[in-house]
Design a protein around this motif. Structure first.
Motif, short mmCIF file in Angstrom:
data_model
loop_
_atom_site.label_atom_id
_atom_site.label_comp_id
_atom_site.label_asym_id
_atom_site.label_seq_id
_atom_site.Cartn_x
_atom_site.Cartn_y
_atom_site.Cartn_z
N LEU A 409 0.83 -1.22 0.00
CA LEU A 409 0.00 0.00 0.00
C LEU A 409 0.86 1.26 0.00
CD1 LEU A 409 -2.93 -0.76 2.50
CD2 LEU A 409 -3.03 -0.61 0.02
N GLY A 410 2.06 1.15 0.55
CA GLY A 410 2.92 2.33 0.64
C GLY A 410 3.39 2.85 -0.70
N HIS A 411 3.34 2.04 -1.75
CA HIS A 411 3.76 2.52 -3.06
C HIS A 411 2.77 2.11 -4.15
CE1 HIS A 411 5.84 -1.20 -1.85
NE2 HIS A 411 5.62 -1.62 -3.09
N LEU A 412 1.48 2.29 -3.86
CA LEU A 412 0.42 1.98 -4.82
C LEU A 412 0.49 2.88 -6.05
CD1 LEU A 412 -2.89 1.42 -2.83
CD2 LEU A 412 -1.56 -0.27 -4.06
N ARG A 413 0.10 2.31 -7.18
CA ARG A 413 -0.04 3.11 -8.40
C ARG A 413 -1.50 3.21 -8.83
NH1 ARG A 413 3.87 1.03 -12.91
NH2 ARG A 413 3.16 2.98 -13.86
N ARG A 538 -6.54 10.92 -5.33
CA ARG A 538 -6.10 11.42 -6.64
C ARG A 538 -4.98 12.44 -6.46
NH1 ARG A 538 -10.54 13.52 -8.56
NH2 ARG A 538 -11.25 11.73 -9.76
N ALA A 539 -5.09 13.27 -5.41
CA ALA A 539 -4.06 14.28 -5.16
C ALA A 539 -2.72 13.63 -4.83
CB ALA A 539 -4.49 15.19 -4.02
N ARG A 540 -2.74 12.39 -4.33
CA ARG A 540 -1.50 11.67 -4.02
C ARG A 540 -0.91 10.98 -5.25
NH1 ARG A 540 -0.06 10.01 1.29
NH2 ARG A 540 -1.19 11.19 2.85
N GLY A 541 -1.53 11.17 -6.41
CA GLY A 541 -1.00 10.60 -7.64
C GLY A 541 -1.39 9.17 -7.90
N ARG A 587 0.92 -1.89 -11.72
CA ARG A 587 1.15 -2.50 -10.41
C ARG A 587 2.08 -1.65 -9.56
NH1 ARG A 587 -1.97 -7.13 -8.94
NH2 ARG A 587 -2.71 -8.04 -10.87
N PRO A 588 1.95 -1.72 -8.24
CA PRO A 588 0.96 -2.50 -7.49
C PRO A 588 -0.41 -1.82 -7.50
CG PRO A 588 2.43 -1.36 -5.98
CD PRO A 588 2.96 -1.10 -7.36
N ILE A 638 -3.01 3.47 3.86
CA ILE A 638 -1.90 3.82 2.97
C ILE A 638 -0.81 4.57 3.74
CG2 ILE A 638 -1.24 5.20 0.96
CD1 ILE A 638 -3.99 4.53 -0.22
N ALA A 639 -1.23 5.54 4.56
CA ALA A 639 -0.26 6.30 5.35
C ALA A 639 0.48 5.40 6.33
CB ALA A 639 -0.97 7.43 6.11
N LEU A 640 -0.24 4.48 6.96
CA LEU A 640 0.38 3.55 7.91
C LEU A 640 1.37 2.62 7.20
CD1 LEU A 640 0.64 2.32 10.71
CD2 LEU A 640 -1.39 0.93 10.22
N SER A 641 1.01 2.17 6.01
CA SER A 641 1.90 1.29 5.25
C SER A 641 3.20 2.02 4.89
CB SER A 641 1.20 0.81 3.97
OG SER A 641 2.07 0.02 3.19
N ARG A 642 3.11 3.27 4.49
CA ARG A 642 4.32 4.02 4.15
C ARG A 642 5.22 4.19 5.37
NH1 ARG A 642 1.83 8.73 0.10
NH2 ARG A 642 1.41 7.30 -1.63
#
Length: 724
Positions: A409-413, A538-541, A587-588, A638-642
């Motif tokens: 989740l920390g580097h989702l696309r 969306r703002a996070r890309g 991916r991911p 997502i924030a926790l995963s990063r």
């Protein structure tokens, strides 16, 4: 080409799964192979003209495992339950005996004792270490050796080398009459890896429970006609062609064709489609659908085990096996170190002998390096970060079922959202009131509520809620609607007004004594926080998509309200179609859903997320389970995963710094057992303390969406829009 899912007996570690996967791929005629150790399964695509099943089974047997037919989920879960109990006992022995092995070693390191007494304490340390290394750690030693045969070195081999070298050096030291021993190091290595293996097996069992949940989504008992009436009978024993009755309000137990009766059914569990479907004689319905109207009589078309919902469970198993087993960062480092450290130890021994040391002294120095360089902290660097992440997530209403999937989740696309029940509430609500001439909105709702009061049905609940409460003594459910009498004895009816409109809304007609008094539109409304979460992500890309079994009108209408472009919407999706959609995205990719029909997509995603109030099958398949709270939990996950990823990398660095310092010191004979033990302990403590720093809300990572709110409006009794 042939594709089949097999069970693999004896598969117990990620490194061995990757090694077996490599062996299968190397066979002639095998196009693809995925081995997933969490479910003890292998998905193989092969050309039967070049490789038979016997050839595949022989390759698996040569690797030390047994290929079998696909395991039933309950069989795998029961086997892993036994593994958990076995690991628990071995860990308890390792901790108890390891402590008694460590106490005399610490006394020797930090106390000045007579030589004779020190030797006996060192001997006692070895006695207590024996059951830890050679009984509690026997599985680790065996898997380490197996990883050598599979040419897939990993953590088991690294820990085995360190523990055996520690014991060998210690026995040699005792034989020379010295009290410098490393037995406590061996016990620490074994105990820490057993702890990590226990956590891993618990996660593994949780993944298998996803497949069991699919079976629990349908009733095990169905009403079967036996000549003297309808009798309950286990679904597993109902043959094709039998007559089965499905009462109103009950789920369908078998796939079949309707012979008699008309009713509205909900296929949301299977397809995610929110609109109710009217069925009658000749229509086909599937197990898992919910009968909302009146009794239906079906003729069974598919046997138990081959129903649509059974095939969906098979699709989940295929998607899990297709993923294979990903190596973690500690696994990759362990594989490198398990080759590099023995090589360095051998080189050190040779160079020491070449520089003038005697054979025994040179060999002792090489073994000392092998022991000192084994990174004890490496085996706990990732598990501790994952455990802390699980604790933090639990405090925020989330449960992490698959730590490896959570890490991506920390580097989702890309993220794909299910529509009904995920981006929407999953419950119809009154969206528009159109009273006829001579009536107003309040009167229209009053009459509709009069007919729907006292009826357990999604439409009835939506109307009574919009009215503000029940009206009258209660109505009567009809095959295609509801009716009641008003205080003047006039008949009030509520029924369907036809197909959904271009916005996907369902229209109802309200009549009194046959005269239309108005129409009511029902729609599945967005969750209040949905628009804010979509904008935030969306703002996070991150590329956002929506997949739904609903038709185009309702799907595109919701997308417009949430700010999603039409090209990001996939409508009329089957469960398999959702999984296929994921394979075409960068991916991911994550999938967020709530229903049984989302199971294949949740399994196919790099990380599946189930929302609050999701069906048990979705929650058991997902890697991250939201137990309370709204869609904002997705952003928090997502924030926790990063943050967890950063802590894990720091832990890995702390574990490897120990090696960087110990290697030259051991190579030049500058350290002894006391200093090496202290350094190893300091490395492990630093990893433990660093893991405690994990907090999703720290360092400004609290997601913007947590403070953003979206206001929802509903019609009041007069038809005006007001805040709920």
């Amino acid at each position: 080409m042939t594709r089949q899912l097999f069970g693999i007996d004896g598969l117990a570690c990620a490194g061995c799964a990757r090694g077996l996967e490599g062996r299968l791929r190397a066979l002639p005629g095998v196009r693809a192979a995925g081995v997933h150790y969490l479910t003890a399964s292998a998905l193989i695509d092969w050309d039967e003209s070049r490789a038979s099943r016997e050839v595949l089974a022989a390759a698996v047997a040569k690797a030390g495992y047994r290929m079998a037919a696909r395991h039933r989920p309950e069989e795998i879960s029961a086997a892993m339950g036994r593994d958990l109990r076995r690991l628990g006992i071995r860990l308890a022995v390792a901790i108890f005996a390891g402590m008694w092995s460590m106490v005399p070693a610490l006394v020797i390191y930090f106390t000045v004792l007579p030589p004779g007494m020190a030797w006996w304490l060192a001997f006692a340390s070895g006695v207590f270490a024996l059951p830890v290394v050679f009984w509690a750690g026997s599985g680790i030693l065996w898997m380490g050796w197996r990883s050598v045969l599979l040419r897939a070195p990993g953590m088991d081999l690294l820990i085995s080398l360190g523990a055996l070298a520690a014991c060998a050096v210690s026995v040699w030291s005792l034989a020379q009459g010295r009290a410098e021993v490393w037995f406590d190091t061996a016990t620490m290595l074994v105990a820490l890896l057993l702890f990590g293996r226990l956590v891993d097996t618990a996660t593994r069992r949780s993944a298998v429970d996803a497949l069991r949940a699919m079976e629990e989504a349908t009733p095990e008992i169905a009403l079967v006609e036996n000549g003297a009436g309808w009798r309950g009978r286990p679904c597993a024993g109902i043959p094709v062609g039998s007559l089965v009755a499905v009462d109103a309000g009950a789920p369908v137990g078998m796939d079949g064709v309707v012979l008699s009766g008309e009713s509205d059914i909900s296929r949301a569990v299977l397809t995610g489609e929110s609109a109710l479907v009217t069925v009658g004689p000749g229509d086909r319905i599937e197990a898992g659908a919910l009968n909302l109207g009146r009794r239906l009589v079906l003729r069974v078309e598919r046997p138990f085990g081959d129903r649509e919902i059974d095939r969906m469970g098979g699709a989940i198993a295929l998607e899990i096996a297709r993923r294979g087993t990903r190596p973690t960062a500690p696994d990759r480092w362990a594989a490198r170190l398990s080759l590099a450290i023995p090589a360095l130890a051998g080189l050190t021994a040779l160079l020491s002998f070449g520089l003038g040391l005697g054979p025994e002294a040179a060999l002792m120095r090489g073994l000392t390096l092998l022991v000192a360089a084994c990174p004890c902290a490496l085996s706990i660097a990732l598990p501790l970060a994952q455990m802390r992440a699980a604790q933090t997530a639990a405090a925020r209403g989330m449960r992490l079922r698959d730590p490896d999937a959570f890490a991506v989740l920390g580097h989702l696309r890309a993220i794909v959202f299910d529509k009904t029940g995920t981006l929407t509430t999953g419950r119809p609500q009154v969206a528009e009131l159109c009273p006829a001439a001579g009536f107003d909105n309040a009167q229209l709702l009053e009459l509709a509520a009069l007919a729907e009061t006292g009826i357990s049905h999604p439409i009835a609940r939506a109307i009574v809620t919009a009215h503000g409460g029940e009206a009258g003594p209660g109505g009567q459910r009809l095959p295609r609607g509801a009716e009641a009498e008003d205080t003047a004895g006039r008949i009030v009816e509520v029924g369907s007004a036809g197909q959904p409109d271009e916005l996907g809304r369902t229209w109802l007609t309200v009549r009194r004594d046959g005269r239309e008094v108005g129409r009511i539109a029902l729609a599945d409304t967005p969750r209040p926080e949905a628009a804010g979460v979509v904008a935030d992500l969306r703002a996070r890309g991150i590329a956002l998509h929506m997949a739904t079994g609903d038709g185009a009108p309702s799907a595109l209408a919701l997308a417009a309200r949430l700010g999603l472009p039409a090209e990001a919407v996939s409508h009329d999706c089957t469960p398999a179609g959702k999984a296929q959609l994921l394979r075409g995205l960068p991916r991911p990719v994550a999938f967020v859903g709530d229903g049984v029909n989302d199971g294949p997509a949740l399994a196919a995603a790099d990380c599946g997320i189930s929302v609050a109030e999701a069906h048990s099958a979705a929650a058991q398949t997902a890697a991250v389970v939201v137990m309370s709270g709204g869609l904002t939990r997705v952003a928090e996950a997502i924030a926790l995963s990063r943050r967890t990823g950063r802590i894990a990398r720091q832990n890995l660095a702390l574990a490897l710094v120990y090696n960087a310092l110990m290697l030259p010191a051991a190579a030049f004979g500058l350290i002894g057992p006391a200093l090496a033990a202290a350094a190893m302990l300091a490395s492990s403590v630093s990893v433990v303390l660093n893991s405690q720093r994990l907090n999703v809300a720290s360092e400004g990572e609290r997601h913007v969406s947590l403070s953003r709110r979206t206001t929802c409006y509903l019609p009041d009794k007069t038809g005006k829009l007001e805040r709920p």
